[in-house]
Design a protein around this motif. Structure first.
Motif, PDB file in Angstrom:
ATOM      1  N   ASP A   8      -9.980  40.890  19.795  1.00 21.50           N
ATOM      2  CA  ASP A   8     -10.369  39.746  18.863  1.00 21.50           C
ATOM      3  C   ASP A   8     -11.817  39.828  18.135  1.00 21.50           C
ATOM      4  OD1 ASP A   8      -8.009  38.448  19.746  1.00 21.50           O
ATOM      5  OD2 ASP A   8      -8.860  36.943  21.074  1.00 21.50           O
ATOM      6  N   ARG A   9     -12.737  40.384  19.151  1.00 21.78           N
ATOM      7  CA  ARG A   9     -14.124  40.795  18.478  1.00 21.78           C
ATOM      8  C   ARG A   9     -13.917  42.023  17.396  1.00 21.78           C
ATOM      9  NH1 ARG A   9     -19.026  38.298  17.291  1.00 21.78           N
ATOM     10  NH2 ARG A   9     -20.791  39.616  17.609  1.00 21.78           N
ATOM     11  N   GLY A  10     -13.065  42.644  17.917  1.00 24.81           N
ATOM     12  CA  GLY A  10     -12.843  43.759  16.683  1.00 24.81           C
ATOM     13  C   GLY A  10     -12.412  43.483  15.715  1.00 24.81           C
ATOM     14  N   VAL A  11     -11.344  42.542  15.779  1.00 23.99           N
ATOM     15  CA  VAL A  11     -10.392  42.064  14.403  1.00 23.99           C
ATOM     16  C   VAL A  11     -11.836  41.031  13.672  1.00 23.99           C
ATOM     17  CG1 VAL A  11      -8.783  40.301  13.560  1.00 23.99           C
ATOM     18  CG2 VAL A  11      -8.253  41.953  15.302  1.00 23.99           C
ATOM     19  N   GLU A  12     -12.467  40.405  14.225  1.00 21.91           N
ATOM     20  CA  GLU A  12     -13.667  39.626  13.576  1.00 21.91           C
ATOM     21  C   GLU A  12     -14.516  40.587  12.930  1.00 21.91           C
ATOM     22  OE1 GLU A  12     -16.464  35.925  14.813  1.00 21.91           O
ATOM     23  OE2 GLU A  12     -16.205  37.619  16.370  1.00 21.91           O
ATOM     24  N   ALA A  13     -14.765  41.607  13.510  1.00 24.49           N
ATOM     25  CA  ALA A  13     -15.906  42.622  13.034  1.00 24.49           C
ATOM     26  C   ALA A  13     -15.285  43.265  11.710  1.00 24.49           C
ATOM     27  CB  ALA A  13     -16.044  43.664  13.780  1.00 24.49           C
ATOM     28  N   ALA A  14     -13.996  43.774  11.874  1.00 28.76           N
ATOM     29  CA  ALA A  14     -13.228  44.220  10.598  1.00 28.76           C
ATOM     30  C   ALA A  14     -13.179  43.254   9.490  1.00 28.76           C
ATOM     31  CB  ALA A  14     -11.939  44.750  10.724  1.00 28.76           C
ATOM     32  N   ARG A  15     -12.950  41.981   9.589  1.00 30.16           N
ATOM     33  CA  ARG A  15     -13.034  41.003   8.765  1.00 30.16           C
ATOM     34  C   ARG A  15     -14.381  40.903   8.103  1.00 30.16           C
ATOM     35  NH1 ARG A  15     -13.869  35.595   7.442  1.00 30.16           N
ATOM     36  NH2 ARG A  15     -12.194  34.521   6.311  1.00 30.16           N
ATOM     37  N   ALA A  16     -15.382  40.997   8.977  1.00 27.77           N
ATOM     38  CA  ALA A  16     -16.936  40.940   8.481  1.00 27.77           C
ATOM     39  C   ALA A  16     -17.056  42.111   7.441  1.00 27.77           C
ATOM     40  CB  ALA A  16     -17.651  40.853   9.426  1.00 27.77           C
ATOM     41  N   CYS A  17     -16.404  43.315   7.826  1.00 31.68           N
ATOM     42  CA  CYS A  17     -16.570  44.448   6.878  1.00 31.68           C
ATOM     43  C   CYS A  17     -15.678  44.281   5.246  1.00 31.68           C
ATOM     44  CB  CYS A  17     -15.998  45.821   7.516  1.00 31.68           C
ATOM     45  SG  CYS A  17     -16.519  46.349   8.829  1.00 31.68           S
ATOM     46  N   GLY A  18     -14.790  43.297   5.552  1.00 23.32           N
ATOM     47  CA  GLY A  18     -13.909  43.000   4.462  1.00 23.32           C
ATOM     48  C   GLY A  18     -14.846  42.172   3.338  1.00 23.32           C
ATOM     49  N   LEU A  19     -15.450  41.183   3.943  1.00 24.70           N
ATOM     50  CA  LEU A  19     -16.206  40.193   3.688  1.00 24.70           C
ATOM     51  C   LEU A  19     -17.313  40.980   2.848  1.00 24.70           C
ATOM     52  CD1 LEU A  19     -16.772  37.278   6.094  1.00 24.70           C
ATOM     53  CD2 LEU A  19     -15.467  37.277   3.788  1.00 24.70           C
ATOM     54  N   MET A  20     -18.142  42.019   3.531  1.00 22.54           N
ATOM     55  CA  MET A  20     -19.111  42.702   2.867  1.00 22.54           C
ATOM     56  C   MET A  20     -18.518  43.447   1.718  1.00 22.54           C
ATOM     57  SD  MET A  20     -22.297  43.191   2.772  1.00 22.54           S
ATOM     58  CE  MET A  20     -22.793  42.749   4.489  1.00 22.54           C
TER      59      MET A  20
ATOM     60  N   VAL B 157      -8.195  46.672  12.252  1.00 16.98           N
ATOM     61  CA  VAL B 157      -8.220  46.808  10.852  1.00 16.98           C
ATOM     62  C   VAL B 157      -7.553  45.507  10.218  1.00 16.98           C
ATOM     63  CG1 VAL B 157      -8.084  48.169   8.870  1.00 16.98           C
ATOM     64  CG2 VAL B 157      -8.746  49.273  10.963  1.00 16.98           C
ATOM     65  N   ASN B 158      -6.453  45.045  10.548  1.00 19.36           N
ATOM     66  CA  ASN B 158      -5.879  43.780  10.195  1.00 19.36           C
ATOM     67  C   ASN B 158      -6.673  42.829   9.707  1.00 19.36           C
ATOM     68  OD1 ASN B 158      -3.161  44.875  10.107  1.00 19.36           O
ATOM     69  ND2 ASN B 158      -2.483  43.745  12.014  1.00 19.36           N
ATOM     70  N   GLY B 159      -8.204  42.727  10.440  1.00 19.97           N
ATOM     71  CA  GLY B 159      -8.930  41.725  10.157  1.00 19.97           C
ATOM     72  C   GLY B 159      -9.439  42.024   8.673  1.00 19.97           C
ATOM     73  N   ALA B 160      -9.635  42.987   8.140  1.00 20.03           N
ATOM     74  CA  ALA B 160     -10.190  43.107   6.726  1.00 20.03           C
ATOM     75  C   ALA B 160      -8.801  43.195   5.895  1.00 20.03           C
ATOM     76  CB  ALA B 160     -10.625  44.630   6.587  1.00 20.03           C
ATOM     77  N   SER B 161      -7.670  43.738   6.206  1.00 27.68           N
ATOM     78  CA  SER B 161      -6.287  43.739   5.647  1.00 27.68           C
ATOM     79  C   SER B 161      -5.904  42.230   5.042  1.00 27.68           C
ATOM     80  CB  SER B 161      -5.255  44.508   5.965  1.00 27.68           C
ATOM     81  OG  SER B 161      -5.470  45.738   6.019  1.00 27.68           O
ATOM     82  N   ASP B 162      -5.943  41.192   6.183  1.00 26.10           N
ATOM     83  CA  ASP B 162      -5.486  40.071   5.907  1.00 26.10           C
ATOM     84  C   ASP B 162      -6.268  39.306   5.155  1.00 26.10           C
ATOM     85  OD1 ASP B 162      -3.384  40.583   7.752  1.00 26.10           O
ATOM     86  OD2 ASP B 162      -4.230  39.444   9.536  1.00 26.10           O
ATOM     87  N   LEU B 163      -7.788  39.554   5.320  1.00 27.70           N
ATOM     88  CA  LEU B 163      -8.746  38.882   4.123  1.00 27.70           C
ATOM     89  C   LEU B 163      -8.429  39.379   2.815  1.00 27.70           C
ATOM     90  CD1 LEU B 163     -11.510  37.269   3.582  1.00 27.70           C
ATOM     91  CD2 LEU B 163     -12.588  39.834   3.734  1.00 27.70           C
ATOM     92  N   MET B 164      -7.995  40.353   2.406  1.00 31.24           N
ATOM     93  CA  MET B 164      -7.785  40.812   1.336  1.00 31.24           C
ATOM     94  C   MET B 164      -6.360  40.182   0.773  1.00 31.24           C
ATOM     95  SD  MET B 164      -9.833  42.802   0.034  1.00 31.24           S
ATOM     96  CE  MET B 164     -11.497  43.227   1.365  1.00 31.24           C
ATOM     97  N   PHE B 165      -5.507  39.891   1.519  1.00 36.13           N
ATOM     98  CA  PHE B 165      -4.285  39.051   1.292  1.00 36.13           C
ATOM     99  C   PHE B 165      -4.529  37.714   0.939  1.00 36.13           C
ATOM    100  CE2 PHE B 165      -1.766  41.972   4.481  1.00 36.13           C
ATOM    101  CZ  PHE B 165      -1.859  43.207   3.512  1.00 36.13           C
ATOM    102  N   ASP B 166      -5.250  37.113   1.825  1.00 38.00           N
ATOM    103  CA  ASP B 166      -5.686  36.008   1.599  1.00 38.00           C
ATOM    104  C   ASP B 166      -6.646  35.294   0.187  1.00 38.00           C
ATOM    105  OD1 ASP B 166      -4.914  35.198   4.038  1.00 38.00           O
ATOM    106  OD2 ASP B 166      -6.855  35.102   5.015  1.00 38.00           O
ATOM    107  N   VAL B 167      -7.518  36.257   0.004  1.00 41.35           N
ATOM    108  CA  VAL B 167      -8.277  36.153  -1.207  1.00 41.35           C
ATOM    109  C   VAL B 167      -7.629  36.470  -2.443  1.00 41.35           C
ATOM    110  CG1 VAL B 167     -10.360  37.102  -2.457  1.00 41.35           C
ATOM    111  CG2 VAL B 167     -10.476  36.668  -0.034  1.00 41.35           C
ATOM    112  N   PHE B 168      -6.827  37.658  -2.528  1.00 46.04           N
ATOM    113  CA  PHE B 168      -6.033  38.175  -3.821  1.00 46.04           C
ATOM    114  C   PHE B 168      -4.622  37.840  -3.758  1.00 46.04           C
ATOM    115  CE2 PHE B 168      -9.993  40.885  -3.368  1.00 46.04           C
ATOM    116  CZ  PHE B 168     -10.547  40.410  -4.565  1.00 46.04           C
ATOM    117  N   ASP B 169      -4.087  37.458  -3.114  1.00 45.15           N
ATOM    118  CA  ASP B 169      -2.468  37.298  -2.805  1.00 45.15           C
ATOM    119  C   ASP B 169      -1.956  38.744  -3.161  1.00 45.15           C
ATOM    120  OD1 ASP B 169      -2.277  34.535  -2.236  1.00 45.15           O
ATOM    121  OD2 ASP B 169      -2.737  34.093  -4.442  1.00 45.15           O
ATOM    122  N   GLU B 170      -0.912  38.529  -3.753  1.00 47.03           N
ATOM    123  CA  GLU B 170      -0.087  39.964  -3.711  1.00 47.03           C
ATOM    124  C   GLU B 170      -1.055  41.191  -4.356  1.00 47.03           C
ATOM    125  OE1 GLU B 170       2.964  40.570  -2.819  1.00 47.03           O
ATOM    126  OE2 GLU B 170       2.871  38.739  -1.781  1.00 47.03           O
TER     127      GLU B 170
END
Length: 153
Positions: free
Chosen positions: A59-71, A109-122
Motif C-alpha cells: 500500500d505504501r508503494g502504491v502511494e509512493a508511485a502515485r506521488a511520482c505521478g503527481l510530480m 506502479v498502478n499508483g501512477a497509472s491510475d492517477l493518469m486515468f483519473d486526471v486525463f480519462d481515455e
C-alpha cells in the motif's frame, strides 16, 4: 472541463516541481513530445525511501508511485504552462526498489497509472513498464518517468 478544474474537483493538489538532483532537465519537449525524467516520491515533503518486500509495504508503494505521478504532472505543468496541452500519455516507466522475491511491481506502479486515468480519462491510458531494481537514487522506494504527446503552445 479543463485539467486544472478536474484536479480541483477531485481534490488533487500538485506539489512544487522538484529540482533535478543531478545534471539533467526535468522535462525535454521535442517534436510534439514531452519526455519527463524519472520522478521520485515525495509525500508531505518527505522522500519515501526503502525497499518493497522488506521495509515498505504494498500500500505504501502504491502511494509512493502515485506521488511520482503527481510530480510528473507538476513537472509537465511547469514546462508546458498548462496540462491542457497534454494530448496523450504515451508511456510510463516504473522502477520499484524491491527485494529479489517481490513480484508485485505492476501493482505498485498502478499508483501512477491510475492517477493518469483519473486526471486525463481515455487520453491517460498508456503503455508501461514496471520493473524491480536493487536500488534507486537517494534510496527512493519508487521512480517513474513518462513520455507524453503535447500540443504546440
Amino acid at each position: 472541463m479543463s485539467i486544472s478544474e478536474r484536479l480541483k474537483a477531485r481534490g488533487i493538489e500538485l506539489p512544487r516541481p522538484a529540482a533535478p538532483v543531478a545534471s539533467y532537465q526535468p522535462v525535454v519537449i521535442h517534436g510534439g513530445m514531452a519526455y519527463v525524467s524519472g520522478q521520485l516520491p515525495f509525500l508531505n515533503g518527505e522522500l519515501v525511501t526503502g525497499r518493497l518486500g522488506d521495509d515498505v509495504g504494498l500500500d505504501r508503494g502504491v502511494e509512493a508511485a502515485r506521488a511520482c505521478g503527481l510530480m510528473i504532472l507538476a513537472q509537465l505543468e511547469a514546462a508546458l504552462g498548462s496540462l491542457d496541452r497534454v494530448e496523450r500519455v504515451i508511456k510510463l516507466g516504473g522502477f520499484v526498489n524491491s527485494t529479489a522475491d517481490f513480484t508485485d511491481q505492476p501493482k505498485v506502479v498502478n499508483g501512477a497509472s491510475d492517477l493518469m486515468f483519473d486526471v486525463f480519462d481515455e487520453i491517460g491510458r498508456h503503455s508501461r513498464s514496471a520493473v524491480g531494481v536493487p536500488v534507486l537514487p537517494l534510496g527512493a522506494a519508487v521512480e517513474v518517468d513518462a513520455i507524453v504527446a503535447v500540443s504546440e503552445g
